[in-house]
Design a protein around this motif. Structure first.
Motif, short mmCIF file in Angstrom:
data_model
loop_
_atom_site.label_atom_id
_atom_site.label_comp_id
_atom_site.label_asym_id
_atom_site.label_seq_id
_atom_site.Cartn_x
_atom_site.Cartn_y
_atom_site.Cartn_z
N SER A 145 0.80 -1.24 0.00
CA SER A 145 0.00 0.00 0.00
C SER A 145 0.82 1.28 0.00
O SER A 145 0.45 2.26 -0.65
CB SER A 145 -0.97 0.00 1.19
OG SER A 145 -0.29 -0.21 2.41
N SER A 146 1.94 1.32 0.70
CA SER A 146 2.76 2.54 0.70
C SER A 146 3.37 2.79 -0.68
O SER A 146 3.46 3.93 -1.14
CB SER A 146 3.86 2.45 1.76
OG SER A 146 3.29 2.46 3.05
N ARG A 149 0.57 4.14 -2.76
CA ARG A 149 0.24 5.52 -2.38
C ARG A 149 1.21 6.52 -3.00
O ARG A 149 0.79 7.52 -3.61
CB ARG A 149 0.27 5.66 -0.85
CG ARG A 149 0.13 7.12 -0.38
CD ARG A 149 0.16 7.25 1.13
NE ARG A 149 1.37 6.75 1.73
CZ ARG A 149 2.53 7.42 1.78
NH1 ARG A 149 2.63 8.64 1.23
NH2 ARG A 149 3.59 6.91 2.38
N THR A 172 -4.39 -4.25 -1.62
CA THR A 172 -3.13 -4.06 -0.92
C THR A 172 -2.77 -5.34 -0.18
O THR A 172 -3.61 -5.99 0.43
CB THR A 172 -3.21 -2.88 0.07
OG1 THR A 172 -4.11 -3.21 1.13
CG2 THR A 172 -3.70 -1.62 -0.63
N ASP A 178 -1.47 0.90 4.67
CA ASP A 178 -1.11 2.30 4.89
C ASP A 178 -2.42 3.11 4.82
O ASP A 178 -3.00 3.28 3.74
CB ASP A 178 -0.13 2.73 3.79
CG ASP A 178 0.30 4.19 3.92
OD1 ASP A 178 -0.32 4.94 4.69
OD2 ASP A 178 1.25 4.57 3.20
N PHE A 181 -3.07 5.82 2.27
CA PHE A 181 -3.41 5.43 0.90
C PHE A 181 -4.92 5.56 0.69
O PHE A 181 -5.38 5.96 -0.39
CB PHE A 181 -2.94 4.01 0.63
CG PHE A 181 -3.25 3.51 -0.76
CD1 PHE A 181 -2.91 4.25 -1.88
CD2 PHE A 181 -3.88 2.30 -0.95
CE1 PHE A 181 -3.19 3.79 -3.16
CE2 PHE A 181 -4.17 1.83 -2.22
CZ PHE A 181 -3.83 2.58 -3.33
N CYS A 185 -6.91 7.84 -2.21
CA CYS A 185 -7.87 7.26 -3.16
C CYS A 185 -9.26 7.88 -3.05
O CYS A 185 -10.04 7.82 -4.01
CB CYS A 185 -7.96 5.74 -2.95
SG CYS A 185 -6.51 4.86 -3.55
N VAL A 193 -10.27 0.48 -2.59
CA VAL A 193 -9.12 -0.09 -1.89
C VAL A 193 -9.60 -1.26 -1.04
O VAL A 193 -10.59 -1.16 -0.31
CB VAL A 193 -8.44 0.96 -0.97
CG1 VAL A 193 -7.27 0.30 -0.20
CG2 VAL A 193 -7.94 2.14 -1.78
#
Length: 279
Positions: A145-146, A149, A172, A178, A181, A185, A193
């Motif tokens: 996720s990072s 992002r 993710t 994260d 993130f 979004c 997500v």
């Protein structure tokens, strides 16, 4: 017996292979033929009772080798097909996987059965991710996720976010979600997500805090509102907050998978039933 007769006899026994006759499994055979910046490729002698070899990600310790049996693929496939059903991922949908070893957690067999088209980045970089999303317009992107992002933030700065598909599902996985993130979004109406938790050893376990398998147990410990997660009688080594208010991606998900803590557990396991017969 003459020496040459012995040599001839050796080569008559076909179930004892020479090196060039040994079966080989490539990254392509495993469905993970994509680059990463964290690995090198090495041939290894793998026991015949293993379907394949893979490694843990090493996010909380050293990477550990994992041998996957043929029988384990069945449960991995079931969990993956359940994910696809929940997220409405259909045949011919394009799935971009940013970290190729994650394919081993899905299992190539599940991806093939659903007939999705999965692919990898040309290079393991954020720029390559932005390029692939803009060019090939995948329906689904799977990654940490990072990493996702920061890539989205870069795409916004460069103006390339305008070329992104209007609808995009981000799954993710690999590390804890994260939460920033999610905030990024929220600026894009068609972006979803989803938080996927699992392990190379077990396959996928929870989606957005909802169990994907029926053999999951949550055992209370001495830490308030946290439970140890046990799968099939085996400790995953992970502990999670259980919150009735729900997971940030799904209010029905009570296992807060982004609250993960690693623990060393020594539960006593009693086997009550086994397919093995006493001969």
């Amino acid at each position: 017996m003459e020496l040459e007769e012995l040599k001839e006899f050796i080569y008559l026994i076909e179930d004892v292979p020479t090196l060039d006759k040994m079966p080989r499994k490539t990254l392509k055979d495993k469905g993970i033929a994509g680059p990463t910046s964290a690995h090198f490729i090495e041939e290894t002698h793998t026991p015949l009772n293993f379907k394949c070899l893979t490694f843990t990600t090493g996010t909380s310790s050293f990477q550990n080798i994992v041998g996957i049996l043929e029988e384990e693929i069945i449960e991995k496939k079931k969990a993956t097909l359940k994910i696809f059903d929940i997220l409405d991922i259909k045949s011919n949908d394009k799935v971009l996987i940013t970290y190729p070893p994650l394919t081993n957690v899905f299992s190539k067999e599940a991806l093939e059965e659903r007939e999705v088209v999965w692919s990898f980045l040309e290079k393991s970089s954020r720029d390559a991710l932005i390029y692939e999303i803009c060019k090939n317009k995948p329906e689904v992107v799977v990654g940490e996720s990072s990493f996702l992002r920061v890539a989205l933030e870069d795409a916004k700065k460069t103006g390339l976010i305008k070329i992104f598909p209007e609808k995009l599902k981000f799954i993710t996985a690999g590390t804890s979600l994260d939460l920033e993130f999610l905030e990024v979004c929220k600026n894009y109406k068609g972006f979803e997500v989803h938080d996927l938790y699992g392990a190379q050893e077990f396959g996928w376990i929870c989606l957005d805090g909802v169990p994907l398998r029926g053999d999951i147990e949550l055992i209370k410990n001495d830490k308030n509102d946290f439970c140890d997660l046990i799968l099939g009688g085996v400790s995953t080594g992970d502990r999670f907050l259980i919150n009735q208010e729900g997971h940030v991606c799904n209010k029905n998900g009570k296992i807060i998978t982004y609250s993960k803590e690693r623990v060393e557990l020594e539960y006593e396991t009693i086997i009550l039933e086994s397919p093995v017969k006493n001969i």
